[in-house]
Design a protein around this motif. Structure first.
Motif, mmCIF file in Angstrom:
data_model
loop_
_atom_site.group_PDB
_atom_site.id
_atom_site.type_symbol
_atom_site.label_atom_id
_atom_site.label_comp_id
_atom_site.label_asym_id
_atom_site.label_seq_id
_atom_site.Cartn_x
_atom_site.Cartn_y
_atom_site.Cartn_z
ATOM 1 N N UNK A 137 0.822 -1.213 0.000
ATOM 2 C CA UNK A 137 0.000 0.000 0.000
ATOM 3 C C UNK A 137 0.857 1.264 0.000
ATOM 4 N N UNK A 138 2.179 1.092 -0.021
ATOM 5 C CA UNK A 138 3.121 2.200 0.001
ATOM 6 C C UNK A 138 2.923 3.083 1.229
ATOM 7 N N UNK A 139 2.770 2.418 2.385
ATOM 8 C CA UNK A 139 2.604 3.115 3.657
ATOM 9 C C UNK A 139 3.896 3.014 4.449
ATOM 10 N N UNK A 140 4.160 4.036 5.227
ATOM 11 C CA UNK A 140 5.345 4.047 6.069
ATOM 12 C C UNK A 140 4.898 4.037 7.516
ATOM 13 N N UNK A 141 5.562 3.204 8.302
ATOM 14 C CA UNK A 141 5.292 3.179 9.737
ATOM 15 C C UNK A 141 6.336 4.061 10.420
ATOM 16 N N UNK A 142 5.879 4.951 11.276
ATOM 17 C CA UNK A 142 6.790 5.844 11.986
ATOM 18 C C UNK A 142 6.581 5.649 13.476
ATOM 19 N N UNK A 173 -10.458 14.732 14.402
ATOM 20 C CA UNK A 173 -9.783 13.732 15.224
ATOM 21 C C UNK A 173 -8.308 13.772 14.868
ATOM 22 N N UNK A 174 -7.473 13.311 15.770
ATOM 23 C CA UNK A 174 -6.042 13.378 15.516
ATOM 24 C C UNK A 174 -5.686 12.566 14.281
ATOM 25 N N UNK A 175 -5.371 13.243 13.214
ATOM 26 C CA UNK A 175 -5.020 12.616 11.950
ATOM 27 C C UNK A 175 -3.515 12.746 11.750
ATOM 28 N N UNK A 176 -2.931 11.726 11.166
ATOM 29 C CA UNK A 176 -1.515 11.788 10.827
ATOM 30 C C UNK A 176 -1.429 11.988 9.320
ATOM 31 N N UNK A 177 -0.913 13.130 8.934
ATOM 32 C CA UNK A 177 -0.750 13.446 7.520
ATOM 33 C C UNK A 177 0.545 12.812 7.060
ATOM 34 N N UNK A 178 0.440 11.892 6.115
ATOM 35 C CA UNK A 178 1.630 11.204 5.631
ATOM 36 C C UNK A 178 2.325 11.987 4.533
ATOM 37 N N UNK A 179 1.518 12.625 3.675
ATOM 38 C CA UNK A 179 2.107 13.286 2.518
ATOM 39 C C UNK A 179 1.146 14.341 1.987
ATOM 40 N N UNK A 180 1.700 15.445 1.519
ATOM 41 C CA UNK A 180 0.917 16.479 0.837
ATOM 42 C C UNK A 180 1.605 16.746 -0.498
ATOM 43 N N UNK A 238 -2.473 12.696 1.676
ATOM 44 C CA UNK A 238 -2.511 11.278 2.021
ATOM 45 C C UNK A 238 -2.485 11.168 3.550
ATOM 46 N N UNK A 239 -3.556 10.610 4.097
ATOM 47 C CA UNK A 239 -3.695 10.495 5.546
ATOM 48 C C UNK A 239 -3.330 9.085 5.973
ATOM 49 N N UNK A 276 -6.833 9.133 0.726
ATOM 50 C CA UNK A 276 -6.383 10.389 0.151
ATOM 51 C C UNK A 276 -7.559 11.350 -0.015
ATOM 52 N N UNK A 277 -7.279 12.631 0.227
ATOM 53 C CA UNK A 277 -8.245 13.703 -0.004
ATOM 54 C C UNK A 277 -7.701 14.604 -1.106
ATOM 55 N N UNK A 278 -8.576 15.011 -2.012
ATOM 56 C CA UNK A 278 -8.209 15.969 -3.050
ATOM 57 C C UNK A 278 -8.837 17.297 -2.647
ATOM 58 N N UNK A 279 -8.005 18.295 -2.475
ATOM 59 C CA UNK A 279 -8.461 19.590 -1.970
ATOM 60 C C UNK A 279 -8.168 20.679 -2.999
ATOM 61 N N UNK A 280 -9.207 21.477 -3.323
ATOM 62 C CA UNK A 280 -8.994 22.678 -4.133
ATOM 63 C C UNK A 280 -8.499 23.742 -3.166
#
Length: 173
Positions: A77-82, A98-105, A121-122, A160-164
């Motif tokens: 899934x191309x996820x990274x564990x931190x 809620x506490x979200x961890x943003x993986x990538x923007x 990408x959350x 993933x969320x797509x944001x304008x």
């Protein structure tokens, strides 16, 4: 290492397994996955057999049994564990999320203001977000960038969320 090609159904099930396992920190039942992605529990069981054969899932027998993703699942899934991910504030429609961890923007079409988009990408589920929600993400660590915009798409299989983007602000140095 070769990339595992997953069907959309397998990817959706695997992503939900990872999301639920992160939330509960325990094994996840097929019924719990089925409830979240609106599928039949029998379909989930059948797909889990193929995911086990691909070594992406391990089954845990017994009354408290279920499924757990393997390290290969995170790679597929191309996820990274931190260990200690940085916290980035997220607010949805003016309320803290809620506490979200943003993986990538990823910023797309930055030079064209009317077409500027952010792909966010959350690490975790995006099921609480809806199209037309107004999100503010940030400030980010290091750059202190804050992005505000309208959710135009929610991609559950990729979390993933797509944001304008309506605004991107960073403090003046």
């Amino acid at each position: 290492m070769s990339t595992i090609e997953l069907t959309q159904s397998q990817k959706s099930i695997l992503q939900e397994l990872v999301n639920l396992e992160r939330e509960s920190e325990t094994t996840v039942t097929g019924k719990a996955i089925a409830d979240q992605i609106d599928r039949n529990p029998g379909t989930i069981r059948n797909q889990m057999q193929s995911l086990k054969a691909l070594q992406l899932v391990e089954g845990v027998p017994g009354p408290r049994g279920g499924y757990k993703p393997t390290l290969n699942a995170y790679n597929a899934l191309d996820l990274q564990e931190m260990d200690e991910p940085a916290s980035i504030p997220v607010s949805c429609n003016g309320e803290p999320a809620e506490e979200e961890i943003i993986q990538e923007i990823n910023l797309v079409c930055v030079l064209h203001p009317e077409k500027c988009r952010a792909e966010v990408h959350i690490q975790g589920s995006v099921r609480d977000f809806r199209v037309d929600d107004i999100l503010t993400i940030g400030p980010t660590p290091k750059s202190s960038l804050a992005i505000t915009g309208l959710v135009e798409g929610v991609i559950h299989t990729d979390n993933k969320l797509i944001i304008r983007t309506d605004s991107m602000e960073a403090p003046v140095q």
